[in-house]
Design an enzyme around this catalytic site. Structure first.
Site, PDB file in Angstrom:
ATOM      1  N   LYS A  87      -7.389  57.642  34.506  1.00 32.58           N
ATOM      2  CA  LYS A  87      -6.303  59.020  34.914  1.00 32.58           C
ATOM      3  C   LYS A  87      -6.738  59.615  36.088  1.00 32.58           C
ATOM      4  O   LYS A  87      -7.856  60.189  36.093  1.00 32.58           O
ATOM      5  CB  LYS A  87      -6.375  59.448  33.717  1.00 32.58           C
ATOM      6  CG  LYS A  87      -5.117  60.935  33.529  1.00 32.58           C
ATOM      7  CD  LYS A  87      -5.437  61.049  32.082  1.00 32.58           C
ATOM      8  CE  LYS A  87      -4.464  62.515  31.852  1.00 32.58           C
ATOM      9  NZ  LYS A  87      -4.432  63.036  30.218  1.00 32.58           N
ATOM     10  N   SER A 162      -0.291  62.924  27.990  1.00 35.18           N
ATOM     11  CA  SER A 162      -0.425  63.169  29.603  1.00 35.18           C
ATOM     12  C   SER A 162      -0.855  61.995  30.101  1.00 35.18           C
ATOM     13  O   SER A 162      -0.836  61.643  31.419  1.00 35.18           O
ATOM     14  CB  SER A 162      -0.857  64.409  29.975  1.00 35.18           C
ATOM     15  OG  SER A 162      -2.246  64.390  29.656  1.00 35.18           O
ATOM     16  N   SER A 186      -2.775  63.733  23.957  1.00 28.03           N
ATOM     17  CA  SER A 186      -2.546  63.251  25.063  1.00 28.03           C
ATOM     18  C   SER A 186      -3.193  61.748  25.283  1.00 28.03           C
ATOM     19  O   SER A 186      -3.123  61.085  26.257  1.00 28.03           O
ATOM     20  CB  SER A 186      -2.792  63.881  26.297  1.00 28.03           C
ATOM     21  OG  SER A 186      -1.839  64.947  26.425  1.00 28.03           O
TER      22      SER A 186
END
Length: 478
Positions: A87, A162, A186
């Site tokens: 990420k 996310s 997330s």
């Protein structure tokens, strides 16, 4: 050859632990694995949009070095030669980490996140950085600056956020595992919506040094991968105290993989009614079927109520909103136009929450945790909940920038069953357990007492021994 290698020869279809075993046994090289992943990325990421940076040449060079090390008889780490991607909020010194934003589009940190360093030391190969919600503040997979990430099961639907690129990329077989972050769901939301496995560890179990913050007291670092065993391998690498993160726990790290014995005899699983309120019938049907698999493995399942969860939902929202507003206060004063409109719309309410409400939410955290453990786990080892109460929505149905008021309720409902475990700080993993009426994955969350990740992973692995949902390939990128 071992049973790890797929009959069709597609190395990208291996799980993370299978890929590591194939390299260790000499049945595949690290270069083979990287090339298999690159082929999947080249074929399908134009539609999925999981990666925002692909370090193709660097990955191939690292794979060649890994192969040379193995040929020379060097000791092999638990992730030797396994391609991962991370990420875009995990810092690597000198490499841009935009955190999914325009504000940090040229930010190159001077430090490397502790977890990235540990993955490197374990022998993994970094393919690049992944799409994510702007500053990790969105549960859907939308990104105003980088473009939305698309669900590899149905490109019109949300990936979950996310950690959108993490979930979608693991599901699409672009790499074998990825880190996510989890402040309100997330890791577990992308795991559920994309049909993979993800675990949010106990609060403080994993170092957050070198990781972009969203909420000082609710942020967590954890892995997404194909299987519970994969997540056990990754968590074993990244967990443990870090002197650079004084909030990281000193609790000893167990051998998570050794706990995966498939035996659930005597394990007590609680189903808390609060998490089922308003759930769609199709979701409940798949959930009940999953509970039966756990029963067949020896678990005892019973239902109960936990009234304290109403307070949990309220307090958790107060803390995360106030802390996010605090972290972004300077930029909100001077660079607000560089944020996506929906980000600003979600962040502003944090400035209206009075200080006494925030302090109350913090001070009640310990007592509420003790009360929940007494209510839900006084006679149980695990809590089981459907990760989502409804089907996976489309990106259009949750796009706050097209109609904030109309889409707000559906947008926020996504975290109803995930956010409580962030406030409580408990370990929770989501695993795929079937499909909804639209052919999109459904997830089961298993949670336990603090630092009982091994118990969560054992139950998740036991379930996956008797099912093959985690093996299914996404239909939109087949």
């Amino acid at each position: 050859m071992t049973d790890a290698l797929p009959a069709g020869g597609d190395l990208a279809a291996l799980s993370l632990t299978e890929a590591a075993a194939a390299v260790a046994a000499g049945e595949a090289t690290a270069t083979d694995l990287v090339r298999a992943c690159l082929a999947r990325i080249d074929a399908h990421d134009g539609a999925v949009n999981a990666l925002i940076r692909l370090d193709r040449d660097e990955a191939l060079q690292a794979a060649a070095a890994a192969d040379q090390a193995r040929a020379a008889g060097a000791p092999l780490g638990p992730l030797h030669g396994v391609p991962l991607a991370q990420k875009d909020m995990y810092y690597r010194a000198g490499r841009v980490s935009s955190c999914g934003s325009a504000i940090r589009r040229e930010f190159a940190p001077a430090v490397t996140a502790t977890v990235i360093g540990r993955l490197d030391a374990a022998g993994s190969i970094d393919l690049g950085t992944l799409n994510m919600a702007e500053f990790a503040f969105n549960p859907t997979g939308h990104n105003h600056h980088r473009g939305d990430c698309h669900n590899p099961w149905d490109l019109a639907r949300c990936t979950g956020g996310s950690s959108s690129g993490s979930g979608a990329g693991v599901a699409a077989r672009f790499f074998y595992g990825a880190l996510g972050s989890d402040t309100g769901g997330s890791i577990r939301l992308p795991a559920t919506m994309c049909g993979v496995t993800g675990i949010k560890p106990t609060q403080t179990r994993v170092s957050r040094f070198g990781v972009m913050p969203l909420s000082f007291t609710c942020d967590n670092v954890g892995p997404l991968a194909r299987t519970a065993r994969d997540c056990a391998r990754l968590l074993g690498v990244i967990a443990g105290h870090d002197p650079k993160d004084p909030t990281s726990a000193r609790e000893p790290v167990p051998d998570y993989e050794a706990a995966l014995d498939g035996d659930l005899r005597g394990q007590r699983v609680a189903v808390v009614d609060w998490f089922l309120e308003g759930a769609e019938p199709a979701i409940l049907h798949v959930f009940e079927r999953a509970l039966q698999v756990l029963r067949d493995r020896g678990a005892e399942v019973h239902r109960l109520d936990a009234p304290v969860l109403d307070a949990v939902a309220t307090y958790g929202g107060v803390i995360s909103r106030v802390e996010a507003a605090t972290i972004h206060a300077e930029w909100m004063r001077g660079r607000v136009a560089e944020y996506a409109p929906h980000f600003v719309g979600r962040l502003y309410p944090g400035y209206a929450i009075p200080a006494h409400a925030y302090v109350e939410a913090l001070s009640r955290r310990g007592p509420v945790l003790r009360e929940f453990v007494a209510q839900a786990m006084g006679h149980a080892d695990l809590v089981a909940v459907p990760t989502l109460r409804a089907h996976v929505p489309t990106l259009a149905e949750t796009d706050l920038e097209t109609d904030f008021a109309a889409h707000w309720d559906r947008h926020m409902a996504l975290t109803a069953n995930t956010r409580p475990f962030n406030y409580l700080g408990l370990p929770a993993a989501s695993i795929p357990i079937g499909f909804d009426d639209n052919g999109v994955p459904v997830g089961l969350t298993l949670a336990a007492r603090p630092f009982a990740e091994a118990r969560v992973l054992r139950a998740a692995d036991a379930y996956q021994r008797d099912t093959d949902w985690h093996r299914r390939m996404p239909t939109a990128v087949a």
